[in-house]
Design a protein around this motif. Structure first.
Motif, PDB file in Angstrom:
ATOM      1  N   ILE A 147     148.804  26.869  56.249  1.00 19.60           N
ATOM      2  CA  ILE A 147     149.879  25.045  55.858  1.00 19.60           C
ATOM      3  C   ILE A 147     150.393  26.420  54.623  1.00 19.60           C
ATOM      4  O   ILE A 147     149.792  26.991  53.759  1.00 19.60           O
ATOM      5  CB  ILE A 147     149.470  23.766  54.912  1.00 19.60           C
ATOM      6  N   HIS A 171     150.415  20.434  51.905  1.00 20.43           N
ATOM      7  CA  HIS A 171     148.998  19.597  52.370  1.00 20.43           C
ATOM      8  C   HIS A 171     148.985  18.451  51.074  1.00 20.43           C
ATOM      9  O   HIS A 171     147.580  18.947  49.918  1.00 20.43           O
ATOM     10  CB  HIS A 171     147.941  20.085  52.589  1.00 20.43           C
ATOM     11  N   PRO A 198     143.710  18.646  57.240  1.00 23.70           N
ATOM     12  CA  PRO A 198     144.895  17.109  57.261  1.00 23.70           C
ATOM     13  C   PRO A 198     144.387  16.412  58.286  1.00 23.70           C
ATOM     14  O   PRO A 198     143.447  16.548  59.173  1.00 23.70           O
ATOM     15  CB  PRO A 198     145.966  17.908  57.507  1.00 23.70           C
ATOM     16  N   ASN A 213     147.596  12.937  51.672  1.00 27.71           N
ATOM     17  CA  ASN A 213     147.379  13.533  52.663  1.00 27.71           C
ATOM     18  C   ASN A 213     148.518  13.653  53.906  1.00 27.71           C
ATOM     19  O   ASN A 213     148.494  14.308  54.710  1.00 27.71           O
ATOM     20  CB  ASN A 213     146.592  12.318  53.677  1.00 27.71           C
ATOM     21  N   ILE A 267     152.167  16.621  54.850  1.00 29.09           N
ATOM     22  CA  ILE A 267     152.845  17.486  54.865  1.00 29.09           C
ATOM     23  C   ILE A 267     153.801  17.191  54.355  1.00 29.09           C
ATOM     24  O   ILE A 267     154.985  17.182  54.968  1.00 29.09           O
ATOM     25  CB  ILE A 267     152.665  18.437  56.524  1.00 29.09           C
TER      26      ILE A 267
END
Length: 312
Positions: free
Chosen positions: A23, A41, A67, A96, A98
């Motif tokens: 991420i 995240h 996640p 939690n 994105i």
């Protein structure tokens, strides 16, 4: 290479990397060498270092970086619910999810752009989110690092729903401290607080300053916009400045609770302290089209700094 430039390029001072899960995260730098790291995240600040490279935020050695689990440390965003005071998961869903990069955010005050390295992020609700919290919103977050090394978070929540909605909010800020027993907080004395260890019963703070000898989980009400956290051993003072955030949460789990938390080391409570700018007692209500802004600024002063200068 950045330091050799005649003019500091704030866009070039933002570096994109990947975290453990692939991420994107963004590393902000200033000319003096301070830095901040922000992950998509949760829109979470995961690191804030001064010009000497010292980490100023706490992250647990047992933090879970996967996640949809929230990471234990940094500055999680608690929205649209703080704690378990509602029907949603603990601290809501924003931490939690994105987030995405907001390439064209509505303008902020010029002072919140000039002379800073920053990143703009955006969160919109998914269909799954709206099943549990049936409201349409746009949550814009700007994270900035100033030339002085201050960390600034500006949240803007807009109601794009056809009906009003209500939410609570907190910047769940994990400060890194030398020893919790050697830390004190100034600026919250004489205030009323809700004690989460006593079914949110209301008390009045009696001490000249807040010090720590056991577990603490309190929401201080109608708190001042400036709070000081003094770390005697590290000879430094965190200065917390907030706007649009009337409450202040103070939390340390102490030894017994730490042992029951899978993502916190048994002794790590000694090196952490959460002091949150928050809006909890009186949740924010937005009518259709309305926007709320909550601003947090964190700075560090040497121990010679006297909190009396803060006009607490």
């Amino acid at each position: 290479m950045w330091h050799s430039a005649a003019v500091w390029d704030y866009r070039a001072a933002t570096e994109i990397t990947k975290d453990w899960n692939g991420i994107n995260q963004f590393l902000l730098r200033n000319p003096q060498g301070a830095s901040a790291r922000v992950s998509l995240h949760g829109g979470q600040v995961t690191s804030w270092r001064n010009e000497h490279g010292e980490e100023l935020l706490f992250t647990s050695s047992k933090a879970i970086f996967k996640p949809p689990k929230a990471m234990r440390g940094g500055i999680p965003i608690c929205f649209p619910q703080f704690g378990n005071c509602g029907s949603l998961e603990q601290h809501g869903f924003a931490r939690n999810k994105i987030w995405t990069v907001d390439d064209n955010p509505p303008p902020l005050h010029p002072n919140d752009s000039h002379g800073k390295s920053f990143i703009d992020l955006l969160l919109k609700p998914s269909e799954e989110d709206q099943k549990g919290w049936p409201h349409s919103f746009e949550f814009r977050l700007r994270v900035s690092l100033t030339t002085d090394g201050d960390l600034i978070l500006i949240s803007r929540v807009r109601n794009i729903n056809g009906k009003p909605f209500t939410f609570s909010f907190a910047y769940h800020t994990y400060l890194s401290v030398s020893d919790i027993s050697e830390v004190r907080i100034e600026g919250l004395e004489t205030l009323d607080y809700l004690d989460n260890l006593c079914q949110r019963e209301r008390f009045t703070e009696q001490g000249d300053a807040i010090t720590f000898e056991s577990e603490m989980d309190r929401v201080y009400l109608s708190s001042p916009n400036v709070i000081a956290v003094l770390d005697h051993e590290k000879k430094r003072t965190y200065v917390i400045r907030k706007e649009g955030l009337p409450d202040a949460v103070v939390w340390n789990p102490w030894d017994k609770k730490s042992k029951s938390m899978v993502d916190l080391g048994d002794e790590e409570y000694k090196q952490m302290l959460c002091v949150d700018g928050a809006a909890i007692e009186k949740p924010i209500t937005l009518k259709p089209g309305e926007e709320w802004t909550g601003r947090l600024q964190l700075s560090v002063e040497p121990s010679s700094f006297c909190s009396e200068h803060l006009n607490l």
